[in-house]
Design a protein around this motif. Structure first.
Motif, PDB file in Angstrom:
ATOM      1  N   HIS A  64      27.000  20.007 -36.184  1.00  0.00           N
ATOM      2  CA  HIS A  64      27.005  18.549 -36.114  1.00  0.00           C
ATOM      3  C   HIS A  64      27.673  18.141 -34.804  1.00  0.00           C
ATOM      4  CE1 HIS A  64      25.879  18.859 -40.339  1.00  0.00           C
ATOM      5  NE2 HIS A  64      26.936  19.667 -40.506  1.00  0.00           N
ATOM      6  N   GLN A  65      27.888  16.861 -34.624  1.00  0.00           N
ATOM      7  CA  GLN A  65      28.479  16.378 -33.373  1.00  0.00           C
ATOM      8  C   GLN A  65      29.871  16.963 -33.128  1.00  0.00           C
ATOM      9  OE1 GLN A  65      27.190  14.531 -30.824  1.00  0.00           O
ATOM     10  NE2 GLN A  65      25.238  14.798 -31.900  1.00  0.00           N
ATOM     11  N   SER A  66      30.561  17.329 -34.174  1.00  0.00           N
ATOM     12  CA  SER A  66      31.894  17.916 -34.015  1.00  0.00           C
ATOM     13  C   SER A  66      31.843  19.250 -33.266  1.00  0.00           C
ATOM     14  CB  SER A  66      32.552  18.125 -35.384  1.00  0.00           C
ATOM     15  OG  SER A  66      31.738  18.956 -36.208  1.00  0.00           O
ATOM     16  N   TYR A  67      30.683  19.888 -33.242  1.00  0.00           N
ATOM     17  CA  TYR A  67      30.526  21.166 -32.549  1.00  0.00           C
ATOM     18  C   TYR A  67      30.866  21.035 -31.065  1.00  0.00           C
ATOM     19  CZ  TYR A  67      28.234  25.492 -30.954  1.00  0.00           C
ATOM     20  OH  TYR A  67      27.971  26.713 -30.388  1.00  0.00           O
ATOM     21  N   PHE A  68      30.589  19.861 -30.485  1.00  0.00           N
ATOM     22  CA  PHE A  68      30.781  19.664 -29.050  1.00  0.00           C
ATOM     23  C   PHE A  68      32.244  19.397 -28.665  1.00  0.00           C
ATOM     24  CE2 PHE A  68      26.365  18.113 -29.808  1.00  0.00           C
ATOM     25  CZ  PHE A  68      25.704  19.109 -29.088  1.00  0.00           C
ATOM     26  N   LYS A  69      33.089  19.166 -29.657  1.00  0.00           N
ATOM     27  CA  LYS A  69      34.478  18.812 -29.352  1.00  0.00           C
ATOM     28  C   LYS A  69      35.334  20.011 -28.996  1.00  0.00           C
ATOM     29  CE  LYS A  69      34.344  14.656 -32.214  1.00  0.00           C
ATOM     30  NZ  LYS A  69      34.920  13.933 -33.377  1.00  0.00           N
ATOM     31  N   GLN A  70      34.889  21.196 -29.355  1.00  0.00           N
ATOM     32  CA  GLN A  70      35.656  22.411 -29.078  1.00  0.00           C
ATOM     33  C   GLN A  70      34.892  23.285 -28.089  1.00  0.00           C
ATOM     34  OE1 GLN A  70      38.770  23.422 -30.009  1.00  0.00           O
ATOM     35  NE2 GLN A  70      38.363  25.107 -28.588  1.00  0.00           N
ATOM     36  N   LEU A  71      35.437  23.443 -26.882  1.00  0.00           N
ATOM     37  CA  LEU A  71      34.784  24.267 -25.864  1.00  0.00           C
ATOM     38  C   LEU A  71      35.267  25.710 -25.895  1.00  0.00           C
ATOM     39  CD1 LEU A  71      34.830  21.857 -22.767  1.00  0.00           C
ATOM     40  CD2 LEU A  71      33.144  22.013 -24.617  1.00  0.00           C
ATOM     41  N   GLN A  72      36.513  25.891 -26.269  1.00  0.00           N
ATOM     42  CA  GLN A  72      37.105  27.232 -26.260  1.00  0.00           C
ATOM     43  C   GLN A  72      36.342  28.161 -27.195  1.00  0.00           C
ATOM     44  OE1 GLN A  72      41.266  27.264 -27.127  1.00  0.00           O
ATOM     45  NE2 GLN A  72      41.565  29.398 -26.521  1.00  0.00           N
ATOM     46  N   GLY A  73      36.083  29.371 -26.700  1.00  0.00           N
ATOM     47  CA  GLY A  73      35.403  30.374 -27.514  1.00  0.00           C
ATOM     48  C   GLY A  73      33.895  30.271 -27.475  1.00  0.00           C
ATOM     49  N   PRO A  98      13.133  18.912 -32.250  1.00  0.00           N
ATOM     50  CA  PRO A  98      13.803  19.315 -33.508  1.00  0.00           C
ATOM     51  C   PRO A  98      14.698  20.541 -33.358  1.00  0.00           C
ATOM     52  CG  PRO A  98      11.440  18.955 -33.831  1.00  0.00           C
ATOM     53  CD  PRO A  98      11.675  19.001 -32.373  1.00  0.00           C
ATOM     54  N   ARG A  99      14.498  21.289 -32.306  1.00  0.00           N
ATOM     55  CA  ARG A  99      15.253  22.533 -32.122  1.00  0.00           C
ATOM     56  C   ARG A  99      16.580  22.320 -31.404  1.00  0.00           C
ATOM     57  NH1 ARG A  99      11.769  26.976 -29.267  1.00  0.00           N
ATOM     58  NH2 ARG A  99      13.676  28.146 -29.766  1.00  0.00           N
ATOM     59  N   LEU A 100      16.794  21.117 -30.868  1.00  0.00           N
ATOM     60  CA  LEU A 100      17.969  20.874 -30.047  1.00  0.00           C
ATOM     61  C   LEU A 100      18.908  19.852 -30.673  1.00  0.00           C
ATOM     62  CD1 LEU A 100      16.190  20.605 -26.573  1.00  0.00           C
ATOM     63  CD2 LEU A 100      17.385  22.609 -27.509  1.00  0.00           C
ATOM     64  N   LEU A 101      20.186  20.023 -30.440  1.00  0.00           N
ATOM     65  CA  LEU A 101      21.204  19.047 -30.806  1.00  0.00           C
ATOM     66  C   LEU A 101      21.847  18.563 -29.510  1.00  0.00           C
ATOM     67  CD1 LEU A 101      22.908  17.624 -33.035  1.00  0.00           C
ATOM     68  CD2 LEU A 101      24.490  19.575 -32.889  1.00  0.00           C
ATOM     69  N   ILE A 102      21.855  17.251 -29.309  1.00  0.00           N
ATOM     70  CA  ILE A 102      22.368  16.649 -28.081  1.00  0.00           C
ATOM     71  C   ILE A 102      23.591  15.819 -28.412  1.00  0.00           C
ATOM     72  CG2 ILE A 102      21.826  15.105 -26.153  1.00  0.00           C
ATOM     73  CD1 ILE A 102      18.840  15.811 -26.709  1.00  0.00           C
ATOM     74  N   SER A 103      24.638  15.950 -27.619  1.00  0.00           N
ATOM     75  CA  SER A 103      25.870  15.206 -27.893  1.00  0.00           C
ATOM     76  C   SER A 103      25.619  13.706 -27.800  1.00  0.00           C
ATOM     77  CB  SER A 103      26.977  15.616 -26.911  1.00  0.00           C
ATOM     78  OG  SER A 103      26.632  15.282 -25.583  1.00  0.00           O
ATOM     79  N   ASP A 104      26.254  12.953 -28.672  1.00  0.00           N
ATOM     80  CA  ASP A 104      26.072  11.491 -28.648  1.00  0.00           C
ATOM     81  C   ASP A 104      27.141  10.806 -27.803  1.00  0.00           C
ATOM     82  OD1 ASP A 104      28.308  11.591 -30.252  1.00  0.00           O
ATOM     83  OD2 ASP A 104      27.284  10.921 -32.073  1.00  0.00           O
ATOM     84  N   THR A 105      27.922  11.594 -27.082  1.00  0.00           N
ATOM     85  CA  THR A 105      28.841  11.063 -26.069  1.00  0.00           C
ATOM     86  C   THR A 105      28.611  11.822 -24.776  1.00  0.00           C
ATOM     87  OG1 THR A 105      30.597  12.582 -26.728  1.00  0.00           O
ATOM     88  CG2 THR A 105      30.594  10.390 -27.749  1.00  0.00           C
ATOM     89  N   PHE A 106      28.948  11.192 -23.667  1.00  0.00           N
ATOM     90  CA  PHE A 106      28.790  11.824 -22.363  1.00  0.00           C
ATOM     91  C   PHE A 106      29.983  12.700 -22.012  1.00  0.00           C
ATOM     92  CE2 PHE A 106      24.968  10.022 -20.937  1.00  0.00           C
ATOM     93  CZ  PHE A 106      24.926   8.665 -21.210  1.00  0.00           C
ATOM     94  N   ASP A 107      29.729  13.785 -21.312  1.00  0.00           N
ATOM     95  CA  ASP A 107      30.815  14.532 -20.668  1.00  0.00           C
ATOM     96  C   ASP A 107      31.401  13.665 -19.558  1.00  0.00           C
ATOM     97  OD1 ASP A 107      32.342  16.940 -19.698  1.00  0.00           O
ATOM     98  OD2 ASP A 107      31.051  16.589 -17.961  1.00  0.00           O
TER      99      ASP A 107
END
Length: 260
Positions: free
Chosen positions: A122-131, A200-209
């Motif tokens: 889910h979107q929470s996946y993008f919040k952690q970069l480490q690992g 359908p195969r991709l998840l895109i962050s709903d916030t910008f880097d």
């Protein structure tokens, strides 16, 4: 009378070539940055070549021409006088100490994270970069790294793999050789327009880097002024030609407000 006519013909013969040569050229640095610039079958393609076509049509004083460089080499080529203008650039991308004037904003952009879709992602996946295995483009400046484009530091501090294009970023993600990649929102808009089956195969962050204002950077002692260039851009905005170009290249699908 006959002699006078000969003198007129002679003088016209001098003036006409001078008039045709009066249009000076100004080199515009470009590097691989779809959808703004890329090459296809050896031909230049993208938003920037189309903008230059509009600029050349709008006036007769300057002929804007392309000078191909790379994202990383563009600073040295600028220092060496290879080109005087960059389009869809931002002063914060390493240009703070260079003698350039910034134009008015042409287009607002930003970069987003992309990963492969999964039932437990889910979107929470993008919040952690480490690992995670991250992938980006060599020479690009990213918000999460405080706009530091140094490849050694990006690899050392973030384990980031750097490739030569945003298409390559997508290729590595689709091959599951990286967990997350950064691409411009304008790029992913057009990419999914060209490859709708991948959505359908991709998840895109709903916030910008990061979000940024695209504009032009003009050498301070160039043969044109930033005011003259801004007046050209304003004319193309007012008559709707720039907006039509944004639609043509599928740049306007991004939401108007996204928080980093």
């Amino acid at each position: 009378m006959h002699i006078t006519k000969l003198w007129v013909v002679f003088l016209l013969g001098l003036v006409i070539p001078m008039a045709t040569q009066a249009r000076q050229t100004l080199a515009v640095g470009v590097y691989d940055y779809p959808p703004f610039y890329q090459t296809h079958m050896g031909e230049a393609d993208g938003v920037i070549p189309d903008v230059l076509h509009l600029l050349n049509q709008a006036q007769s004083e300057v002929e804007f021409v392309l000078y191909a460089t790379t994202a990383r080499r563009r600073y040295k080529d600028f220092q060496d006088g290879k080109f005087d203008l960059l389009l869809f650039e931002n002063r914060q991308w390493g240009w703070q100490d260079y003698p350039v004037h910034a134009s008015e904003t042409l287009f607002s952009g930003g970069e987003v994270w992309v990963t492969m879709a999964a039932s437990d992602r889910h979107q929470s996946y993008f919040k952690q970069l480490q690992g995670k295995t991250l992938v980006g483009v060599l020479g690009y400046h990213y918000g999460f790294a405080d706009l530091d484009a140094d490849p050694h530091r990006l690899h050392q501090h973030f384990g980031m793999q750097l490739v030569d294009s945003q298409d390559k970023v997508m290729e590595l993600l689709l091959q599951e050789r990286a967990d997350m990649g950064l691409v411009a929102y304008s790029f992913i808009n057009r990419y999914l327009h060209q490859h709708p089956e991948l959505k359908p195969r991709l998840l895109i962050s709903d916030t910008f880097d990061q979000q940024y204002q695209h504009g032009a950077l003009l050498r301070e002692d160039a043969t044109i002024t930033i005011e003259w260039l801004n007046s050209l851009f304003s004319r193309l905005k007012d008559n709707g030609q720039l907006r039509a170009l944004w639609h043509q290249h599928h740049l306007l699908q991004a939401p108007e407000s996204k928080s980093p």
